[in-house]
Design a protein around this motif. Structure first.
Motif, PDB file in Angstrom:
ATOM      1  N   GLN A 247      22.261  27.998  85.610  1.00 52.92           N
ATOM      2  CA  GLN A 247      21.179  28.201  86.568  1.00 52.92           C
ATOM      3  C   GLN A 247      20.927  26.921  87.357  1.00 52.92           C
ATOM      4  OE1 GLN A 247      17.957  30.468  85.079  1.00 52.92           O
ATOM      5  NE2 GLN A 247      16.540  29.952  86.722  1.00 52.92           N
ATOM      6  N   ASP A 276      12.896  34.512  86.979  1.00 53.60           N
ATOM      7  CA  ASP A 276      13.365  33.339  86.226  1.00 53.60           C
ATOM      8  C   ASP A 276      13.224  32.062  87.041  1.00 53.60           C
ATOM      9  OD1 ASP A 276      13.992  34.950  84.132  1.00 53.60           O
ATOM     10  OD2 ASP A 276      16.175  34.796  84.335  1.00 53.60           O
ATOM     11  N   TRP A 277      13.232  32.188  88.361  1.00 50.37           N
ATOM     12  CA  TRP A 277      13.136  31.006  89.229  1.00 50.37           C
ATOM     13  C   TRP A 277      11.685  30.654  89.596  1.00 50.37           C
ATOM     14  CZ3 TRP A 277      17.870  33.288  88.941  1.00 50.37           C
ATOM     15  CH2 TRP A 277      18.989  32.466  89.013  1.00 50.37           C
ATOM     16  N   TRP A 282      12.712  25.407  88.295  1.00 51.91           N
ATOM     17  CA  TRP A 282      13.790  25.985  89.092  1.00 51.91           C
ATOM     18  C   TRP A 282      13.441  26.169  90.565  1.00 51.91           C
ATOM     19  CZ3 TRP A 282      17.880  25.214  86.495  1.00 51.91           C
ATOM     20  CH2 TRP A 282      17.903  25.390  85.098  1.00 51.91           C
TER      21      TRP A 282
END
Length: 315
Positions: A247, A276-277, A282
């Motif tokens: 990632q 997830d980001w 991230w």
């Protein structure tokens, strides 16, 4: 030049393969990308979700000062603001990092000790990226030695546009090696890459070379961070993780000045790369003036009173 199979399992193994791979990536549908970005930008969110989005955006800010007139005092003041964005409200989250030139890293590190706020430093001949590799490595080494936890490097856009992908790749690899434990953000300067296809290729090139983040721009070139460009980069990190299992983060920077702009980017992240980001680990927003607007909008939501810009310290 040799592409690491540890970084890129099953992708490419040398210069010729790198060129073939990058030019074999699917082309970007310009109309489609711009229409999708525009459509997502119209999404409305509820008041409770907006409050959460504002706090999330604050926590993602890389509060930045990159001017020739920067002084140690200005950096200390910026660090104080990053740790306590609204001194009258302890519930306001701190920012992700303070971003400064390499000669001011030590000052920022001293001011932020124990706070959990990172110190990011632009290196590698920011903003042009045009300098001998030895000079770029020395600049990076100095910033890391002084305590920078993140390095924001710029690629040589001239080399990229000339098709010398191996040179760009090798420089990223070399800078990454100098970073040690510091994370590497690779600035593409998308305003100079001209096409979305080039943005996609540069995104993959940077990730293949070991970037921890890909960043849109220096903030010194117009256009800087646009929604369609960020969309293309988010698609790249999503597809890269699907292919390699690794990632990589995304950082739009330059031109994001309002809460509305920030929330549009968060919607784009959620709908393109996925939840997830949606974390400072991230996704970051490089900004100097955005924080004040986020604070003003937050005050309005929590108190019903809209505080003017004079209520908050200037960035």
């Amino acid at each position: 030049m040799c592409v690491s199979t540890e970084t890129l399992p099953g992708l490419v193994t040398g210069t010729a393969e790198l060129r073939r791979f990058l030019h074999g990536l699917p082309g970007v549908d310009q109309v489609g990308a711009e229409e999708r970005a525009a459509r997502l930008a119209t999404r409305s969110i509820k008041k409770s979700a907006k409050a959460e989005a504002i706090d999330l955006a604050i926590s993602m800010v890389d509060l930045t000062t990159l001017e020739g007139a920067d002084t140690p005092g200005k950096v200390r003041a910026l660090c104080a603001k990053g740790m306590h964005p609204d001194p009258g409200d302890a519930s306001v989250p701190k920012v992700a990092a303070i971003c400064v030139y390499s000669d001011l890293v030590a000052e920022a590190v001293r001011a932020l000790t124990g706070s959990g706020v990172g110190v990011a430093s632009v290196a590698t001949a920011f903003p042009s990226g045009r300098a001998p590799l030895d000079a770029k490595l020395a600049d990076t080494r100095r910033a890391v030695d002084d305590g920078a936890s993140e390095i924001d490097m710029v690629i040589d856009r001239g080399a990229f546009l000339a098709g010398d992908y191996a040179k760009v790749y090798d420089e990223i690899v070399a800078i990454k090696a100098e970073c040690g434990e510091a994370h590497l953000k690779v600035i593409l300067e998308t305003g100079e890459l001209v096409t979305y296809d080039n943005v996609r290729r540069a995104s993959w090139l940077a990730m293949m070379a070991g970037a921890d983040f890909i960043k849109t721009s220096t903030g010194k070139v117009s256009p800087a961070a646009t929604l369609p460009v960020t969309l293309v980069m988010l698609e790249a990190v999503r597809d890269y993780r699907a292919r390699t299992g690794r990632q990589v983060g995304v950082k739009p920077a330059g031109g994001i000045r309002s809460t509305k702009d920030a929330i549009k980017h968060l919607v784009l992240v959620n709908e393109t790369a996925g939840p997830d980001w949606l974390t400072p680990r991230w996704f970051r927003i490089g900004a100097s003036s955005l924080l004040n607007d986020l604070l003003m909008q937050r005050r309005k939501l929590t108190t019903g009173v809209y505080a003017g810009p004079d209520y908050f310290t200037m960035d």
